[in-house]
Design a protein around this motif. Structure first.
Motif, PDB file in Angstrom:
ATOM      1  N   ALA A  86      23.795 -22.604 -11.903  1.00 14.82           N
ATOM      2  CA  ALA A  86      24.476 -22.046 -10.731  1.00 14.82           C
ATOM      3  C   ALA A  86      24.122 -20.571 -10.534  1.00 14.82           C
ATOM      4  CB  ALA A  86      25.985 -22.222 -10.876  1.00 14.82           C
ATOM      5  N   SER A  87      24.236 -19.776 -11.589  1.00 18.83           N
ATOM      6  CA  SER A  87      23.974 -18.343 -11.463  1.00 18.83           C
ATOM      7  C   SER A  87      22.488 -18.054 -11.295  1.00 18.83           C
ATOM      8  CB  SER A  87      24.533 -17.585 -12.665  1.00 18.83           C
ATOM      9  OG  SER A  87      23.949 -18.045 -13.873  1.00 18.83           O
ATOM     10  N   ASP A  88      21.628 -18.812 -11.963  1.00 17.80           N
ATOM     11  CA  ASP A  88      20.191 -18.600 -11.822  1.00 17.80           C
ATOM     12  C   ASP A  88      19.730 -18.914 -10.402  1.00 17.80           C
ATOM     13  OD1 ASP A  88      20.171 -17.977 -14.501  1.00 17.80           O
ATOM     14  OD2 ASP A  88      19.330 -19.898 -15.149  1.00 17.80           O
ATOM     15  N   VAL A 114      15.977 -24.875 -10.544  1.00 12.37           N
ATOM     16  CA  VAL A 114      16.437 -23.632  -9.921  1.00 12.37           C
ATOM     17  C   VAL A 114      15.947 -23.543  -8.479  1.00 12.37           C
ATOM     18  CG1 VAL A 114      16.393 -21.115 -10.034  1.00 12.37           C
ATOM     19  CG2 VAL A 114      16.591 -22.449 -12.142  1.00 12.37           C
ATOM     20  N   ILE A 115      14.669 -23.845  -8.231  1.00 11.28           N
ATOM     21  CA  ILE A 115      14.165 -23.755  -6.860  1.00 11.28           C
ATOM     22  C   ILE A 115      14.786 -24.836  -5.986  1.00 11.28           C
ATOM     23  CG2 ILE A 115      12.007 -22.749  -7.706  1.00 11.28           C
ATOM     24  CD1 ILE A 115      10.570 -25.334  -6.837  1.00 11.28           C
ATOM     25  N   THR A 116      15.118 -25.982  -6.569  1.00 11.18           N
ATOM     26  CA  THR A 116      15.743 -27.063  -5.809  1.00 11.18           C
ATOM     27  C   THR A 116      17.075 -26.615  -5.229  1.00 11.18           C
ATOM     28  OG1 THR A 116      14.665 -28.815  -7.078  1.00 11.18           O
ATOM     29  CG2 THR A 116      16.748 -29.372  -6.021  1.00 11.18           C
ATOM     30  N   ASN A 117      17.843 -25.869  -5.988  1.00  5.19           N
ATOM     31  CA  ASN A 117      19.129 -25.355  -5.529  1.00  5.19           C
ATOM     32  C   ASN A 117      18.972 -24.118  -4.649  1.00  5.19           C
ATOM     33  OD1 ASN A 117      21.763 -26.625  -7.089  1.00  5.19           O
ATOM     34  ND2 ASN A 117      19.875 -26.895  -8.255  1.00  5.19           N
ATOM     35  N   SER A 208      22.786 -24.582 -18.768  1.00  7.29           N
ATOM     36  CA  SER A 208      21.850 -25.041 -17.746  1.00  7.29           C
ATOM     37  C   SER A 208      21.750 -26.558 -17.709  1.00  7.29           C
ATOM     38  CB  SER A 208      20.468 -24.442 -18.007  1.00  7.29           C
ATOM     39  OG  SER A 208      20.537 -23.028 -18.084  1.00  7.29           O
ATOM     40  N   PHE A 209      21.978 -27.208 -18.846  1.00 10.59           N
ATOM     41  CA  PHE A 209      21.919 -28.664 -18.898  1.00 10.59           C
ATOM     42  C   PHE A 209      23.236 -29.315 -18.483  1.00 10.59           C
ATOM     43  CE2 PHE A 209      18.316 -27.654 -21.599  1.00 10.59           C
ATOM     44  CZ  PHE A 209      17.395 -28.613 -21.224  1.00 10.59           C
ATOM     45  N   ALA A 210      24.292 -28.527 -18.432  1.00 16.10           N
ATOM     46  CA  ALA A 210      25.616 -29.069 -18.097  1.00 16.10           C
ATOM     47  C   ALA A 210      26.004 -28.856 -16.642  1.00 16.10           C
ATOM     48  CB  ALA A 210      26.670 -28.438 -19.002  1.00 16.10           C
ATOM     49  N   ASP A 211      25.383 -27.879 -15.979  1.00 16.30           N
ATOM     50  CA  ASP A 211      25.710 -27.582 -14.579  1.00 16.30           C
ATOM     51  C   ASP A 211      25.210 -28.687 -13.657  1.00 16.30           C
ATOM     52  OD1 ASP A 211      26.873 -25.189 -15.260  1.00 16.30           O
ATOM     53  OD2 ASP A 211      25.117 -23.974 -14.789  1.00 16.30           O
ATOM     54  N   SER A 212      25.984 -28.993 -12.654  1.00 19.04           N
ATOM     55  CA  SER A 212      25.584 -29.983 -11.654  1.00 19.04           C
ATOM     56  C   SER A 212      24.770 -29.325 -10.551  1.00 19.04           C
ATOM     57  CB  SER A 212      26.812 -30.658 -11.035  1.00 19.04           C
ATOM     58  OG  SER A 212      27.528 -31.391 -12.004  1.00 19.04           O
TER      59      SER A 212
END
Length: 280
Positions: A86-88, A114-117, A208-212
């Motif tokens: 989320a933050s990245d 990261v780029i997807t979000n 990073s592996f837990a964030d949706s």
């Protein structure tokens, strides 16, 4: 330097006046419209290269940067904070906002998530390029996605190191064990190179592996993908599945480890240029 001059009150007043004048100029500049310091190549899109976990922008992208610059592309390879999806993603979105004109956004590994979000709803991002990357859909977590197909050896090669979060809670940083780094991450590079990469690896927050995934930009933005067929971090089958699901316009496969952009920079550069040409 004349110390007696500096001790005179008149010198203090003059110095203070100059400082105030400089501060006024800086304040005036800060209050002006944001400076768009990238995107100077009006005839070509700016290529933004986003690295993944356990790496940095230099050891990931230096060879590709040189090749793209040699072809006249403006290039930026920002530091991915690696503190959580989320933050990245929010940080990368702010970087994209500083760029004028069309953008080709490239992500390696976790950088793909990261780029997807970050690119969602950004009209300047004209193409997404995934290099041995995660390409999650809305609601998906990387910790679940990586288990969809067998073949990843990276989880068993990790050291888990606690670190303090700003709010006082405890997070977990992930490092690849030095004796496993080359085998699972960069097996097609010289050992002398991977020793340096291992020693300088950047910790990757387990968060990073837990964030949706909040938004998946590939639903609206054309994408391209590279499959690293000898990848022991993200299984090649997962990469193929993701690119097919995203409707990637171009997919190439190369017999490479997870760091294909380091071992096969010409192939990676060619794919990026193909995506860039589609923005014309």
């Amino acid at each position: 330097m004349n110390l007696r001059h500096l001790l005179r009150p008149s010198a203090w007043i003059a110095t203070a006046g100059a400082a105030v004048a400089v501060a006024g100029v800086l304040a005036s500049t800060a209050s002006a419209a944001p400076m768009h310091h990238f995107g100077w190549g009006k005839d070509k899109p700016t290529v933004v290269l986003v690295h993944g976990g356990f790496a940095d922008a230099t050891n990931s992208w230096d060879k590709v940067v040189k090749r793209l610059q040699g072809q006249g592309y403006p290039v930026m390879a920002p530091a991915n904070p690696l503190r959580g999806l989320a933050s990245d993603s929010a940080y990368l979105a702010s970087v994209l906002d500083s760029i004028e004109g069309p953008i080709v956004l490239v992500g390696h590994s976790y950088g793909g998530a990261v780029i997807t979000n970050a690119a969602a709803n950004d009209p300047d991002v004209k193409a997404l390029v995934y290099i041995a990357a995660f390409v999650p859909d809305t609601g998906e977590k990387l910790g679940e996605l990586i288990s969809k197909y067998p073949g990843s050896e990276i989880q068993a090669a990790l050291n888990h190191v606690p670190y303090p979060n700003p709010d006082g809670s405890t997070g977990t940083d992930l490092y690849i064990k030095p004796d496993k780094f080359r085998e699972v991450f960069a097996a097609d590079l010289p050992e002398s190179t991977t020793k340096v990469m291992s020693a300088t690896q950047r910790p990757f927050s387990a968060q990073s592996f837990a964030d949706s995934t909040q938004e998946a930009a590939w639903h609206a933005i054309p994408s391209w993908g590279l499959v690293a067929t000898a990848d022991k971090a993200i299984p090649a089958e997962l990469e193929r599945f993701e690119y097919e699901r995203a409707g990637a316009r171009g997919v190439v496969e190369v017999a490479a480890s997870h760091v294909a952009m380091v071992s096969h920079p010409d192939v990676v550069t060619k794919l990026i240029v193909e995506a860039a040409n589609s923005t014309d």
